[in-house]
Design an enzyme around this catalytic site. Structure first.
Site, PDB file in Angstrom:
ATOM      1  N   ASP A  35      62.373  35.682  69.988  1.00 57.02           N
ATOM      2  CA  ASP A  35      62.220  36.458  71.245  1.00 57.02           C
ATOM      3  C   ASP A  35      62.832  37.833  71.051  1.00 57.02           C
ATOM      4  OD1 ASP A  35      61.278  37.202  73.850  1.00 57.02           O
ATOM      5  OD2 ASP A  35      62.836  36.198  74.777  1.00 57.02           O
TER       6      ASP A  35
ATOM      7  N   HIS B 261      52.642  39.285  73.884  1.00 57.94           N
ATOM      8  CA  HIS B 261      54.264  39.209  73.494  1.00 57.94           C
ATOM      9  C   HIS B 261      54.598  37.946  73.028  1.00 57.94           C
ATOM     10  CE1 HIS B 261      58.560  38.916  73.747  1.00 57.94           C
ATOM     11  NE2 HIS B 261      58.556  38.022  74.651  1.00 57.94           N
TER      12      HIS B 261
ATOM     13  N   HIS C 206      57.604  30.266  76.098  1.00 56.60           N
ATOM     14  CA  HIS C 206      58.813  30.621  76.467  1.00 56.60           C
ATOM     15  C   HIS C 206      58.911  31.596  77.804  1.00 56.60           C
ATOM     16  CE1 HIS C 206      58.089  34.550  74.519  1.00 56.60           C
ATOM     17  NE2 HIS C 206      59.307  35.062  75.346  1.00 56.60           N
ATOM     18  N   ASP C 207      57.759  32.104  78.311  1.00 59.72           N
ATOM     19  CA  ASP C 207      57.489  32.908  79.530  1.00 59.72           C
ATOM     20  C   ASP C 207      56.616  32.193  80.314  1.00 59.72           C
ATOM     21  OD1 ASP C 207      59.538  34.867  78.631  1.00 59.72           O
ATOM     22  OD2 ASP C 207      58.056  36.557  78.097  1.00 59.72           O
TER      23      ASP C 207
ATOM     24  N   ARG D  72      45.179  28.339 108.028  1.00 61.28           N
ATOM     25  CA  ARG D  72      44.653  29.611 107.091  1.00 61.28           C
ATOM     26  C   ARG D  72      45.454  29.721 105.804  1.00 61.28           C
ATOM     27  NH1 ARG D  72      42.061  29.849 111.706  1.00 61.28           N
ATOM     28  NH2 ARG D  72      39.752  30.511 112.103  1.00 61.28           N
TER      29      ARG D  72
END
Length: 505
Positions: free
Chosen positions: A268, A69, A117-118, A442
């Site tokens: 977008d 995308h 952008h993402d 842990r």
């Protein structure tokens, strides 16, 4: 209105080790090529290939991930940028606007902003964001920080609970609680490139991904003049000083946006609207014939020369009449995408030029494709059909709910690290293994080195004798957990949750 001069906005300096003696157009372009290399080669970009676009945990490689995308958005952003520059050249305005020697950087900043952008999105997209925010909200209750009496404060963290007679500290507590309950992918993207990955990008390149200008700790109403620009959180308390410096370097007023960000946003919007529908057909949620009828029904009555006729009907008719032995699906989406781009890209470019004084000032309080035009209506059509027929599909909703549960579950699993006292957690950080804390030791080992170092660096800069120290330490500890979990891919988060819940080995 200030004079439009992009030489004052396209700042090629960096926060650290900034190039010196740069004079020529070629030297400036090389700096932005360096940005391009840093971004494309970063692990955060590679992780996008296993993060959700619409369909989580998708094994069909033809269905889009965040990476594919973002690559499509990059191409559309480049197209819009070139269209803008071409029109400004025709109008003989390139030199007047200080762009005659900055066309290459202009395009590169837009392209890389689109690709990035993402970058801050968590696993499972918006449902991952919601899971993080809901989990912290249930423990910090930021809404109680505004109420009286203080005995009504339900915050479960002692250091962040409001106390009588500590008003300066209480104000910081309010900000921290609000900030931690407003995780947002765009704000996390800023944190990633500056604090976690230390990419040391140019000021202009980072400005390109500052999509929203509201601080995550904001309380109350946003100014009417900036309500769109401040629609969502754009950066965290941890990056407050960096953003203040960014604004200074880019000549941005408070809560104003960098001009090229509007182009990224439009790219977008154009990309995902068509892509979501194409992926739904690939997933057999509906056929291409059913999609066409959904679009036709949602648009309503129209005349032959309407935008719907020129874009959607034209694509449908061409795909049906194609004599080549190709699938109707492929043909329809090829024509639909081409028709959509050919209408929306020039429109977005012209909107940018028409509103350039406000855009250059960073105060244009709208998206480029958000107005009363048919182009805006076309985007709304695609979005509305996707909401009604794709996002509400049982398979999509089931996977989103599973994603929400996975992220909530991981936060719960790592909660013991947040339950340790300041002194105990400090000991754990220093020794990495403490015998009396076997579970916490842990869990701490499982955190990535990059995120642990970011925590250590932030805390080491705090004055340890300050009354604010316990508040800030806990803030950065929460950020450590949010950084780690939001940085996971969908598949890693899914597998990690199942392993730690002992569902599988």
């Amino acid at each position: 209105m200030a004079q439009i001069d992009f030489r004052k906005k396209i700042n090629w300096h960096r926060r650290y080790r900034s190039p010196q003696g740069v004079k020529t157009e070629h030297e400036i372009l090389r700096i932005f090529e360096s940005d391009r290399g840093r971004i494309i080669n970063s692990p955060a970009i590679r992780r996008l290939q296993q993060k959700t676009q619409v369909f989580p945990l998708e094994r069909n490689a033809a269905v889009r991930t965040r990476l594919t995308h973002s690559m499509e958005v990059q191409q559309v952003g480049r197209y819009i940028a070139k269209e803008i520059l071409s029109r400004l050249k025709e109008l003989k305005l390139l030199e007047a606007y200080g762009l005659d020697e900055l066309t290459g950087p202009f395009e590169s900043i837009v392209e890389m902003s689109c690709l990035m952008h993402d970058i801050g999105n968590p696993p499972f997209g918006h449902f991952g964001e919601a899971a993080i925010n809901d989990w912290f909200r249930q423990r910090l209750h930021p809404e109680d920080a505004e109420s009286q009496p203080l005995t009504d404060d339900r915050c479960s963290v002692a250091a962040l609970r409001l106390r009588d007679g500590e008003e300066p500290l209480n104000e910081l507590r309010r900000k921290i609680r609000q900030d931690l309950c407003h995780f947002e992918g765009n704000a996390q993207g800023i944190r990633l490139v500056h604090t976690l990955m230390r990419m040391n990008l140019t000021w202009a390149q980072v400005g390109g991904i500052l999509k929203y200008t509201r601080p995550a700790w904001w309380r109350g109403e946003t100014p009417e003049t900036h309500h769109y620009l401040m629609k969502k959180p754009g950066y965290y308390l941890s990056e407050e000083a960096y953003i203040a410096r960014l604004r200074k370097e880019l000549n941005l007023a408070l809560y104003s946006r960098f001009p090229l960000t509007w182009i990224m946003e439009a790219a977008d919007d154009i990309s995902y609207c068509v892509a979501d529908l194409e992926d739904a057909v690939e997933k057999r949620i509906f056929t291409v014939e059913q999609l066409y009828h959904h679009l036709h029904e949602a648009w309503g009555q129209h005349e032959k020369g309407s935008l719907f006729s020129l874009v959607v009907e034209n694509a449908w008719e061409k795909s049906r009449s194609n004599s080549l032995s190709r699938s109707t699906e492929d043909q329809f989406f090829m024509y639909l995408r081409v028709n959509t781009l050919n209408k929306l890209v020039p429109y977005a470019a012209q909107r940018f030029i028409d509103n350039l004084p406000a855009i250059f000032a960073g105060t244009f309080n709208h998206a480029l494709l958000e107005d009363a035009s048919e182009c805006s209506d076309l985007l709304k059509l695609y979005k509305n059909v996707a909401v009604k027929h794709v996002f509400s599909h049982p398979d999509v909703e089931r996977l989103e709910l599973q994603g929400y549960r996975v992220i909530s579950g991981l936060l719960e699993i790592y909660r013991p690290l947040l339950s340790l006292s300041l002194s105990d957690f400090t000991e754990l950080v220093e020794k990495e293994r403490v015998k009396r804390f076997p579970i916490e030791s842990r869990l701490f080992h499982k955190l990535s080195t990059r995120h642990r170092l970011a925590y250590v660096e932030a805390v080491s800069k705090l004055p340890s004798d300050s009354p604010e120290f316990p508040l800030w330490e806990y803030y950065y500890r929460c950020r450590l957990l949010q950084d780690y979990i939001s940085g996971m891919t969908d598949l890693y988060a899914w597998d990690e949750y199942r392993r730690l819940m002992a569902v599988e080995q």
